[in-house]
Motif scaffolding. Structure first.
Motif, PDB file in Angstrom:
ATOM      1  N   GLU A   1      78.840 -26.699   1.012  1.00 31.08           N
ATOM      2  CA  GLU A   1      80.262 -26.792   1.216  1.00 31.08           C
ATOM      3  C   GLU A   1      80.714 -25.392   2.045  1.00 31.08           C
ATOM      4  O   GLU A   1      80.063 -24.540   2.087  1.00 31.08           O
ATOM      5  CB  GLU A   1      80.797 -26.468  -0.211  1.00 31.08           C
ATOM      6  N   ARG A   2      81.968 -25.589   2.723  1.00 35.04           N
ATOM      7  CA  ARG A   2      82.560 -24.383   3.525  1.00 35.04           C
ATOM      8  C   ARG A   2      83.421 -23.769   2.773  1.00 35.04           C
ATOM      9  O   ARG A   2      83.938 -24.130   1.886  1.00 35.04           O
ATOM     10  CB  ARG A   2      83.253 -25.411   4.762  1.00 35.04           C
ATOM     11  N   GLY A   3      83.470 -22.478   3.028  1.00 34.37           N
ATOM     12  CA  GLY A   3      84.261 -21.672   2.336  1.00 34.37           C
ATOM     13  C   GLY A   3      85.927 -22.233   2.707  1.00 34.37           C
ATOM     14  O   GLY A   3      86.364 -22.750   3.732  1.00 34.37           O
ATOM     15  N   THR A   4      86.837 -21.773   1.812  1.00 36.30           N
ATOM     16  CA  THR A   4      88.242 -22.132   1.868  1.00 36.30           C
ATOM     17  C   THR A   4      89.297 -21.000   2.216  1.00 36.30           C
ATOM     18  O   THR A   4      90.451 -21.113   1.915  1.00 36.30           O
ATOM     19  CB  THR A   4      88.854 -22.999   0.836  1.00 36.30           C
ATOM     20  N   PHE A   5      88.678 -20.029   2.322  1.00 28.85           N
ATOM     21  CA  PHE A   5      89.379 -18.731   2.589  1.00 28.85           C
ATOM     22  C   PHE A   5      90.642 -18.671   3.549  1.00 28.85           C
ATOM     23  O   PHE A   5      91.756 -18.304   3.407  1.00 28.85           O
ATOM     24  CB  PHE A   5      88.667 -17.396   2.689  1.00 28.85           C
ATOM     25  N   LEU A   6      90.121 -19.162   4.796  1.00 27.70           N
ATOM     26  CA  LEU A   6      91.253 -19.393   5.843  1.00 27.70           C
ATOM     27  C   LEU A   6      92.579 -19.995   5.455  1.00 27.70           C
ATOM     28  O   LEU A   6      93.664 -19.723   6.005  1.00 27.70           O
ATOM     29  CB  LEU A   6      90.555 -20.173   6.938  1.00 27.70           C
ATOM     30  N   ALA A   7      92.561 -20.953   4.394  1.00 27.17           N
ATOM     31  CA  ALA A   7      93.533 -21.640   3.934  1.00 27.17           C
ATOM     32  C   ALA A   7      94.813 -20.824   3.222  1.00 27.17           C
ATOM     33  O   ALA A   7      95.907 -20.956   3.082  1.00 27.17           O
ATOM     34  CB  ALA A   7      93.503 -22.779   2.914  1.00 27.17           C
ATOM     35  N   VAL A   8      94.191 -19.371   2.819  1.00 22.06           N
ATOM     36  CA  VAL A   8      95.144 -18.502   2.138  1.00 22.06           C
ATOM     37  C   VAL A   8      95.220 -17.147   2.991  1.00 22.06           C
ATOM     38  O   VAL A   8      95.740 -16.424   2.150  1.00 22.06           O
ATOM     39  CB  VAL A   8      94.431 -18.287   0.612  1.00 22.06           C
ATOM     40  N   ALA A   9      94.454 -16.999   3.928  1.00 17.53           N
ATOM     41  CA  ALA A   9      94.446 -15.846   4.735  1.00 17.53           C
ATOM     42  C   ALA A   9      95.880 -15.487   5.322  1.00 17.53           C
ATOM     43  O   ALA A   9      96.438 -16.430   5.744  1.00 17.53           O
ATOM     44  CB  ALA A   9      93.202 -15.887   6.043  1.00 17.53           C
ATOM     45  N   ASN A  10      96.424 -14.322   5.045  1.00 21.96           N
ATOM     46  CA  ASN A  10      97.731 -13.897   5.733  1.00 21.96           C
ATOM     47  C   ASN A  10      97.688 -13.750   7.135  1.00 21.96           C
ATOM     48  O   ASN A  10      98.817 -13.956   7.804  1.00 21.96           O
ATOM     49  CB  ASN A  10      98.179 -12.604   4.824  1.00 21.96           C
ATOM     50  N   VAL A  11      96.536 -13.050   7.687  1.00 21.34           N
ATOM     51  CA  VAL A  11      96.665 -12.912   9.215  1.00 21.34           C
ATOM     52  C   VAL A  11      95.480 -13.282  10.067  1.00 21.34           C
ATOM     53  O   VAL A  11      95.644 -13.822  11.179  1.00 21.34           O
ATOM     54  CB  VAL A  11      96.836 -11.246   9.434  1.00 21.34           C
ATOM     55  N   TYR A  12      94.425 -13.661   9.414  1.00 26.09           N
ATOM     56  CA  TYR A  12      93.143 -14.009  10.413  1.00 26.09           C
ATOM     57  C   TYR A  12      93.497 -15.444  10.701  1.00 26.09           C
ATOM     58  O   TYR A  12      93.669 -16.624  10.107  1.00 26.09           O
ATOM     59  CB  TYR A  12      91.876 -13.991   9.465  1.00 26.09           C
ATOM     60  N   HIS A  13      93.142 -15.668  12.135  1.00 28.16           N
ATOM     61  CA  HIS A  13      93.115 -16.821  12.843  1.00 28.16           C
ATOM     62  C   HIS A  13      94.886 -17.444  12.906  1.00 28.16           C
ATOM     63  O   HIS A  13      95.112 -18.443  13.206  1.00 28.16           O
ATOM     64  CB  HIS A  13      92.537 -17.962  12.143  1.00 28.16           C
ATOM     65  N   ARG A  14      95.767 -16.154  12.815  1.00 30.23           N
ATOM     66  CA  ARG A  14      97.214 -16.654  12.936  1.00 30.23           C
ATOM     67  C   ARG A  14      97.753 -16.084  13.930  1.00 30.23           C
ATOM     68  O   ARG A  14      98.978 -15.551  14.109  1.00 30.23           O
ATOM     69  CB  ARG A  14      97.962 -16.350  11.552  1.00 30.23           C
ATOM     70  N   THR A  15      97.225 -15.639  15.016  1.00 28.46           N
ATOM     71  CA  THR A  15      97.601 -14.769  16.131  1.00 28.46           C
ATOM     72  C   THR A  15      98.998 -15.520  16.900  1.00 28.46           C
ATOM     73  O   THR A  15      99.185 -16.583  17.034  1.00 28.46           O
ATOM     74  CB  THR A  15      96.607 -14.699  17.234  1.00 28.46           C
ATOM     75  N   GLY A  16     100.270 -14.650  16.994  1.00 33.27           N
ATOM     76  CA  GLY A  16     101.399 -15.133  17.408  1.00 33.27           C
ATOM     77  C   GLY A  16     102.271 -15.868  16.335  1.00 33.27           C
ATOM     78  O   GLY A  16     103.371 -16.262  16.872  1.00 33.27           O
TER      79      GLY A  16
ATOM     80  N   ASN B   1     107.965 -11.745   7.305  1.00 31.47           N
ATOM     81  CA  ASN B   1     108.742 -12.501   8.106  1.00 31.47           C
ATOM     82  C   ASN B   1     109.553 -12.007   9.349  1.00 31.47           C
ATOM     83  O   ASN B   1     110.467 -12.594   9.684  1.00 31.47           O
ATOM     84  CB  ASN B   1     109.941 -13.421   6.994  1.00 31.47           C
ATOM     85  N   THR B   2     109.002 -10.969   9.945  1.00 25.36           N
ATOM     86  CA  THR B   2     109.958 -10.161  11.016  1.00 25.36           C
ATOM     87  C   THR B   2     108.703 -10.124  11.966  1.00 25.36           C
ATOM     88  O   THR B   2     108.977 -10.413  13.239  1.00 25.36           O
ATOM     89  CB  THR B   2     110.159  -8.986  10.550  1.00 25.36           C
ATOM     90  N   GLY B   3     107.505  -9.641  11.768  1.00 20.39           N
ATOM     91  CA  GLY B   3     106.406  -9.377  12.760  1.00 20.39           C
ATOM     92  C   GLY B   3     105.723 -10.709  13.192  1.00 20.39           C
ATOM     93  O   GLY B   3     105.610 -11.609  12.391  1.00 20.39           O
ATOM     94  N   LEU B   4     105.194 -10.486  14.438  1.00 18.84           N
ATOM     95  CA  LEU B   4     104.133 -11.616  14.832  1.00 18.84           C
ATOM     96  C   LEU B   4     102.853 -11.138  14.708  1.00 18.84           C
ATOM     97  O   LEU B   4     102.701 -10.016  15.203  1.00 18.84           O
ATOM     98  CB  LEU B   4     104.708 -12.206  16.275  1.00 18.84           C
ATOM     99  N   ILE B   5     101.878 -11.750  14.222  1.00 17.71           N
ATOM    100  CA  ILE B   5     100.700 -11.537  14.162  1.00 17.71           C
ATOM    101  C   ILE B   5     100.024 -11.288  15.309  1.00 17.71           C
ATOM    102  O   ILE B   5     100.198 -12.173  16.300  1.00 17.71           O
ATOM    103  CB  ILE B   5      99.815 -12.411  13.114  1.00 17.71           C
ATOM    104  N   GLN B   6      99.320 -10.156  15.497  1.00 17.14           N
ATOM    105  CA  GLN B   6      98.831  -9.892  16.787  1.00 17.14           C
ATOM    106  C   GLN B   6      97.105  -9.758  16.385  1.00 17.14           C
ATOM    107  O   GLN B   6      96.520  -9.558  15.467  1.00 17.14           O
ATOM    108  CB  GLN B   6      99.181  -8.395  17.329  1.00 17.14           C
ATOM    109  N   ARG B   7      96.382  -9.666  17.606  1.00 10.42           N
ATOM    110  CA  ARG B   7      94.876  -9.665  17.536  1.00 10.42           C
ATOM    111  C   ARG B   7      94.328  -8.433  18.609  1.00 10.42           C
ATOM    112  O   ARG B   7      94.912  -8.636  19.731  1.00 10.42           O
ATOM    113  CB  ARG B   7      94.260 -11.076  18.083  1.00 10.42           C
TER     114      ARG B   7
END
Length: 70
Positions: A26-41, A48-54
């Motif tokens: 099975e694959r992990g499912t953490f990305l479904a609940v991550a607040n910033v990882y893989h959410r650039t821009g 609800n103000t800032g844009l996620i940066q990498r």
């Protein structure tokens, strides 16, 4: 916060977004609940103000909200 996020990631089996599978195949499912990882821009879920940066730090990517995390 780091300890809480790591515990949550373990609870969800990690963030195997590519080819890692656990012993049950099975694959992990953490990305479904991550607040910033893989959410650039995208909008920050917390403020609800800032844009996620990498940013690359020591050859690794770090994702953050410039408003919430200074």
């Amino acid at each position: 916060s780091i300890q809480e996020v790591l515990e949550l990631a373990l609870l969800h089996g990690g963030s195997s977004s590519r080819d890692y599978l656990n012993a049950l195949g099975e694959r992990g499912t953490f990305l479904a609940v991550a607040n910033v990882y893989h959410r650039t821009g995208r909008d920050c879920n917390r403020c609800n103000t800032g844009l996620i940066q990498r940013q690359k730090i020591g050859g690794r990517s770090s994702h953050y909200c410039p408003i919430c995390q200074r």
